[in-house]
Design a protein around this motif. Structure first.
Motif, PDB file in Angstrom:
ATOM      1  N   ASN A  64      10.986  33.834  26.668  1.00  0.00           N
ATOM      2  CA  ASN A  64      10.303  33.335  26.371  1.00  0.00           C
ATOM      3  C   ASN A  64       9.771  32.236  27.442  1.00  0.00           C
ATOM      4  O   ASN A  64       8.617  31.392  26.759  1.00  0.00           O
ATOM      5  N   TRP A  80      13.509  24.895  22.450  1.00  0.00           N
ATOM      6  CA  TRP A  80      12.411  25.545  22.462  1.00  0.00           C
ATOM      7  C   TRP A  80      13.177  27.196  23.481  1.00  0.00           C
ATOM      8  O   TRP A  80      12.939  28.843  22.572  1.00  0.00           O
ATOM      9  N   MET A  95      15.087  30.261  20.930  1.00  0.00           N
ATOM     10  CA  MET A  95      14.192  30.244  19.628  1.00  0.00           C
ATOM     11  C   MET A  95      13.608  31.547  19.842  1.00  0.00           C
ATOM     12  O   MET A  95      13.611  32.622  20.453  1.00  0.00           O
ATOM     13  N   ALA A 135       9.170  29.908  18.703  1.00  0.00           N
ATOM     14  CA  ALA A 135       8.657  29.629  20.276  1.00  0.00           C
ATOM     15  C   ALA A 135       7.215  29.069  20.516  1.00  0.00           C
ATOM     16  O   ALA A 135       6.902  28.014  20.656  1.00  0.00           O
ATOM     17  N   VAL A 150       6.166  26.379  18.651  1.00  0.00           N
ATOM     18  CA  VAL A 150       6.211  24.578  19.068  1.00  0.00           C
ATOM     19  C   VAL A 150       5.837  24.861  19.959  1.00  0.00           C
ATOM     20  O   VAL A 150       4.931  23.176  20.324  1.00  0.00           O
TER      21      VAL A 150
END
Length: 239
Positions: A118, A149, A152, A157, A160
């Motif tokens: 991410n 996050w 995730m 993510a 979020v």
């Protein structure tokens, strides 16, 4: 089939599996090499001047805080999903409280997407927020909430991050989402990354002081030693 024939057959199969593994590894390595070549070759702002340390010189396109006009510039290549980078986040804030009126701080992206899935999206989130004047605010939120996050899925993510933009930064979330997915924002992240690759950066965080790579300081005392010397030199040899 005789015992000898069975043995030979098993050996053929073993060699066949070995060859397949070797081929797969070559394909993977070729793909990684091609990606790095693309990132290095696609840089735009990194085609200009470089520092003694080989990184692109600081320009108006960089994110700079503290005393932006200072001759002493502390620059960090960082990854929002990197645990070590998060551990440096409060330390950098402490340095800023003490030296922020005398030193410039520059943040550049180096998302290690192969292991931090991410990280690239997080970098894009800060750039998209930066389009509305909230880069540093998103920067801080992402480090503060990294443990939330980081594990995730990519879609969760991203949701979020959009929530942070809407509820915490209170910026135009529709514009944020367009910018987040835009080629322009991805190019900003790619340019930072490719400039770092050219300079030989291979881990995060990596720090440069006045364009020269430094060993990562272990605490604020080590930062003080480096910055005090740089400030003294700047006073003695003003540019």
């Amino acid at each position: 089939m005789s015992k000898r024939e069975k043995t030979e057959e098993r050996e053929k199969r073993r060699k066949g599996r070995l060859v397949k593994r070797i081929v797969i590894w070559f394909v993977v390595l070729a793909g990684v090499s091609a990606l790095i070549f693309y990132l290095v070759g696609s840089a735009g702002k990194n085609d200009g001047d470089t520092t003694d340390g080989g990184i692109p010189a600081v320009t108006e396109g960089d994110w700079v805080k503290w005393n932006a006009s200072s001759q002493v510039v502390l620059l960090e290549y960082s990854d929002f999903q990197c645990p070590a980078c998060k551990s440096y986040f409060p330390l950098i804030n402490a340095v800023g409280e003490e030296y922020g009126d005398r030193v410039a701080f520059v943040y550049r992206h180096y998302p290690i997407a192969q292991i931090h899935f991410n990280a690239n999206a997080a970098a894009r989130a800060t750039e998209a927020a930066g389009m509305q004047g909230k880069f540093w605010e998103m920067h801080d939120i992402l480090f503060e909430t990294q443990e939330l996050w980081a594990p995730m899925s990519a879609s969760d993510a991203a949701s979020v991050f959009a929530g942070y933009a809407r509820d915490m930064l209170r910026i135009d979330v529709d514009k944020y989402l367009v910018d987040f997915d835009s080629e322009a924002v991805q190019n900003m992240v790619t340019e930072d990354f490719s400039g770092a690759v050219k300079a030989g950066v291979n881990s995060t965080p990596t720090f440069y002081l006045n364009g020269k790579k430094i060993k990562n300081p272990g605490d604020i005392e080590e930062f003080r030693t480096l910055l005090d010397e740089a400030l003294s030199n700047a006073t003695t040899n003003p540019q």
